[in-house]
Write a protein that holds these residues in place. Structure first.
Motif, PDB file in Angstrom:
ATOM      1  N   ASP A  64       0.824  -1.207   0.000  1.00 53.47           N
ATOM      2  CA  ASP A  64       0.000   0.000   0.000  1.00 53.47           C
ATOM      3  C   ASP A  64       0.861   1.261   0.000  1.00 53.47           C
ATOM      4  N   LEU A  65       2.065   1.168   0.543  1.00 50.45           N
ATOM      5  CA  LEU A  65       2.969   2.318   0.619  1.00 50.45           C
ATOM      6  C   LEU A  65       4.000   2.320  -0.504  1.00 50.45           C
ATOM      7  N   GLY A  66       3.798   1.427  -1.483  1.00 47.11           N
ATOM      8  CA  GLY A  66       4.697   1.387  -2.623  1.00 47.11           C
ATOM      9  C   GLY A  66       6.003   0.659  -2.379  1.00 47.11           C
ATOM     10  N   VAL A  67       6.031  -0.166  -1.353  1.00 48.84           N
ATOM     11  CA  VAL A  67       7.237  -0.924  -1.019  1.00 48.84           C
ATOM     12  C   VAL A  67       6.968  -2.401  -1.251  1.00 48.84           C
ATOM     13  N   GLU A  68       7.760  -3.042  -2.077  1.00 50.69           N
ATOM     14  CA  GLU A  68       7.589  -4.471  -2.316  1.00 50.69           C
ATOM     15  C   GLU A  68       8.199  -5.240  -1.150  1.00 50.69           C
ATOM     16  N   PRO A  69       7.377  -6.019  -0.432  1.00 49.31           N
ATOM     17  CA  PRO A  69       7.905  -6.737   0.732  1.00 49.31           C
ATOM     18  C   PRO A  69       8.855  -7.861   0.329  1.00 49.31           C
ATOM     19  N   VAL A  70       9.809  -8.114   1.193  1.00 43.30           N
ATOM     20  CA  VAL A  70      10.785  -9.180   0.992  1.00 43.30           C
ATOM     21  C   VAL A  70      10.774 -10.049   2.244  1.00 43.30           C
ATOM     22  N   SER A  71      10.671 -11.343   2.048  1.00 48.20           N
ATOM     23  CA  SER A  71      10.691 -12.262   3.193  1.00 48.20           C
ATOM     24  C   SER A  71      11.865 -13.206   3.037  1.00 48.20           C
ATOM     25  N   VAL A  72      12.888 -12.981   3.853  1.00 44.96           N
ATOM     26  CA  VAL A  72      14.082 -13.825   3.833  1.00 44.96           C
ATOM     27  C   VAL A  72      14.255 -14.428   5.217  1.00 44.96           C
ATOM     28  N   PRO A  73      14.833 -15.611   5.314  1.00 48.87           N
ATOM     29  CA  PRO A  73      15.047 -16.212   6.636  1.00 48.87           C
ATOM     30  C   PRO A  73      15.978 -15.353   7.491  1.00 48.87           C
ATOM     31  N   ILE A  74      15.618 -15.183   8.757  1.00 47.82           N
ATOM     32  CA  ILE A  74      16.460 -14.431   9.687  1.00 47.82           C
ATOM     33  C   ILE A  74      17.597 -15.336  10.154  1.00 47.82           C
ATOM     34  N   ARG A  75      18.814 -14.904   9.950  1.00 47.69           N
ATOM     35  CA  ARG A  75      19.954 -15.650  10.489  1.00 47.69           C
ATOM     36  C   ARG A  75      20.168 -15.230  11.942  1.00 47.69           C
ATOM     37  N   GLY A  76      19.172 -15.515  12.738  1.00 44.08           N
ATOM     38  CA  GLY A  76      19.127 -15.159  14.142  1.00 44.08           C
ATOM     39  C   GLY A  76      17.721 -15.427  14.639  1.00 44.08           C
ATOM     40  N   GLY A  77      17.341 -14.759  15.707  1.00 39.65           N
ATOM     41  CA  GLY A  77      16.006 -14.934  16.245  1.00 39.65           C
ATOM     42  C   GLY A  77      15.506 -13.636  16.827  1.00 39.65           C
ATOM     43  N   THR A  78      14.237 -13.597  17.163  1.00 42.56           N
ATOM     44  CA  THR A  78      13.635 -12.433  17.789  1.00 42.56           C
ATOM     45  C   THR A  78      12.770 -12.900  18.952  1.00 42.56           C
ATOM     46  N   ASP A  79      12.261 -11.942  19.726  1.00 45.73           N
ATOM     47  CA  ASP A  79      11.260 -12.290  20.724  1.00 45.73           C
ATOM     48  C   ASP A  79      10.071 -12.976  20.062  1.00 45.73           C
ATOM     49  N   GLY A  80       9.833 -12.654  18.797  1.00 45.50           N
ATOM     50  CA  GLY A  80       8.740 -13.270  18.068  1.00 45.50           C
ATOM     51  C   GLY A  80       8.908 -14.759  17.884  1.00 45.50           C
ATOM     52  N   SER A  81      10.141 -15.235  17.842  1.00 47.57           N
ATOM     53  CA  SER A  81      10.377 -16.679  17.719  1.00 47.57           C
ATOM     54  C   SER A  81       9.786 -17.400  18.927  1.00 47.57           C
ATOM     55  N   ARG A  82      10.065 -16.893  20.123  1.00 42.08           N
ATOM     56  CA  ARG A  82       9.542 -17.506  21.341  1.00 42.08           C
ATOM     57  C   ARG A  82       8.053 -17.279  21.486  1.00 42.08           C
ATOM     58  N   LEU A  83       7.590 -16.071  21.183  1.00 39.26           N
ATOM     59  CA  LEU A  83       6.177 -15.764  21.355  1.00 39.26           C
ATOM     60  C   LEU A  83       5.319 -16.595  20.404  1.00 39.26           C
ATOM     61  N   THR A  84       5.792 -16.778  19.187  1.00 39.79           N
ATOM     62  CA  THR A  84       5.063 -17.619  18.232  1.00 39.79           C
ATOM     63  C   THR A  84       4.972 -19.046  18.741  1.00 39.79           C
ATOM     64  N   GLU A  85       6.071 -19.551  19.257  1.00 41.50           N
ATOM     65  CA  GLU A  85       6.085 -20.908  19.808  1.00 41.50           C
ATOM     66  C   GLU A  85       5.099 -21.036  20.969  1.00 41.50           C
TER      67      GLU A  85
END
Length: 412
Positions: free
Chosen positions: A347-368
């Motif tokens: 919507d903002l004119g930015v093409e999203p890119v989804s690449v694997p994170i070579r690391g982790g985030t709080d989201g890794s644990r929260l998703t689990e």
């Protein structure tokens, strides 16, 4: 032309980065360092000042707050961590702004031999004309993840000040100790009360990430035989020598961070401490697949057993504990939160890119733990070292993505 968000985000990031919030893996407290409270308490004050509701600092060191709904919609959480990595000096951070970056090398006032340029940081070459924030050369900056904190605060302030923007309930969480793998307390999944969430803890503009490493941590302890060196012949068993042998026996090619890329995992020693009598080696194990992670753990144990066999008088132990798991295992079953963020980018004119994170985030644990939580970019680059930098305009774009995302969610 600089926008309202540019000015606010620059001021917030500089204010937050000057506060030392480095975490400490050896500490048993939560947060692991008292200095993290300097920023956590400030954020409590700032959230109350902008009109956020239900502002709380939990007993596990996480700041929670609510931006009240102006329309029906899912409850969306936004998270960022306040701590900085123990890997490099974070005391005395002096942020500085290079306005209208011209494409040349950036030098650092406190480290004249240090240089940042598009040759070794290619993304920098794509940010011509942007306002670039770095530290002074002897510390990290702390954009990881104080840029995420700044983006969430700016978005929350804007939504509260503009109640005509339609959005559902928004829950905010600022966590401690993410850099040492303790950012998500088991109580957070329930306390955040979100249908799904996002970490603002990503890199280049447009990155919407839903796949991370799976991670284990390992501690190898070696007990030798301590003898006075003057009478040590045929008696001394030097634990440090055996520790060095463990490191040397592990294969280096295609196994360490500096020899791997893309979807390859690694096994890394990041700390060795001790004396000739006893020493401790700490490792991180990373892989995108659980089979690869298990294989790296088996390899480390095998090497430890082989080294122990060369010296029966020594005691060698290897303890491996899980840290987090690839969030793709859960998110691929319901990609709606990922697709919502991707649509907001478009919507903002930015093409999203989804690449694997070579690391982790709080989201890794929260998703689990049951709260789907992909990761959204803020623009941070060259993390955990003195060349860390970020574009103010990337942070502003991240803020606009957050705002568009919550609007889209309310539209159904």
């Amino acid at each position: 032309m600089r926008t309202e968000f540019d000015r606010e985000l620059e001021e917030r990031l500089i204010r937050y980065c000057t506060i030392d919030t480095q975490s400490d893996e050896d500490s048993k407290t939560a947060p692991s360092t008292a200095r993290q409270f300097d920023l956590l308490n400030l954020l409590v004050e700032e959230l109350r000042a902008i009109g956020a509701e239900e502002v709380t600092l939990t007993d596990y060191g996480t700041v929670l707050a609510t931006v009240p709904a102006t329309a029906k919609g899912p409850t969306i959480g936004f998270l960022a961590h306040v701590d900085t990595a123990p890997a490099f000096n974070a005391t005395g951070v002096k942020p500085r702004v290079i306005r209208g970056y011209n494409g040349g090398p950036i030098r650092f006032p406190d480290a004249p031999d240090l240089e940042l340029s598009p040759e070794d940081s290619p993304y920098l070459g794509t940010r011509l004309g942007h306002d670039i924030i770095t530290a002074s050369g002897t510390t990290l900056l702390g954009a990881d993840d104080k840029s995420g904190v700044a983006v969430i605060m700016a978005a929350a302030r804007h939504l509260i000040a503009n109640p005509g923007i339609a959005h559902g309930p928004i829950r905010i969480a600022f966590t401690p100790d993410e850099e040492i793998g303790r950012g998500v307390d088991p109580r957070l999944a329930n306390d955040i009360q979100a249908d799904f969430a996002y970490t603002l803890d990503g890199g280049a503009a447009g990155e919407i990430e839903y796949e991370s490493f799976s991670a284990d941590g390992a501690v190898v302890k070696i007990e030798g035989v301590s003898v006075h060196p003057g009478t040590a012949k045929d008696k001394l068993v030097n634990a440090l020598h055996l520790g060095a042998k463990v490191i040397a026996t592990l294969p280096q090619a295609r196994l360490t961070p500096e020899t791997t890329a893309d979807r390859e995992g690694f096994l890394m020693i990041y700390e060795m401490r001790g004396t000739a009598a006893e020493c401790e080696l700490r490792f991180i194990l990373r892989d995108f697949e659980l089979t690869g992670l298990a294989a790296k753990g088996a390899l480390l144990r095998q090497v430890c057993e082989a080294v122990a066999a060369t010296e029966p008088r020594a005691k060698v132990t290897c303890e491996i504990k899980p840290q987090y798991r690839n969030m793709r295992y859960w998110l691929e079953k319901d990609m709606a939160p990922v697709e919502l963020a991707q649509a907001a980018c478009r919507d903002l004119g930015v093409e999203p890119v989804s690449v694997p994170i070579r690391g982790g985030t709080d989201g890794s644990r929260l998703t689990e733990m049951g709260v789907p939580c992909p990761n959204v970019f803020t623009g941070m680059q060259e993390l955990h070292g003195p060349r860390e930098w970020i574009s103010v305009q990337d942070m502003a774009l991240s803020t606009r993505v957050v705002l568009r995302l919550v609007e889209r969610a309310a539209q159904g």
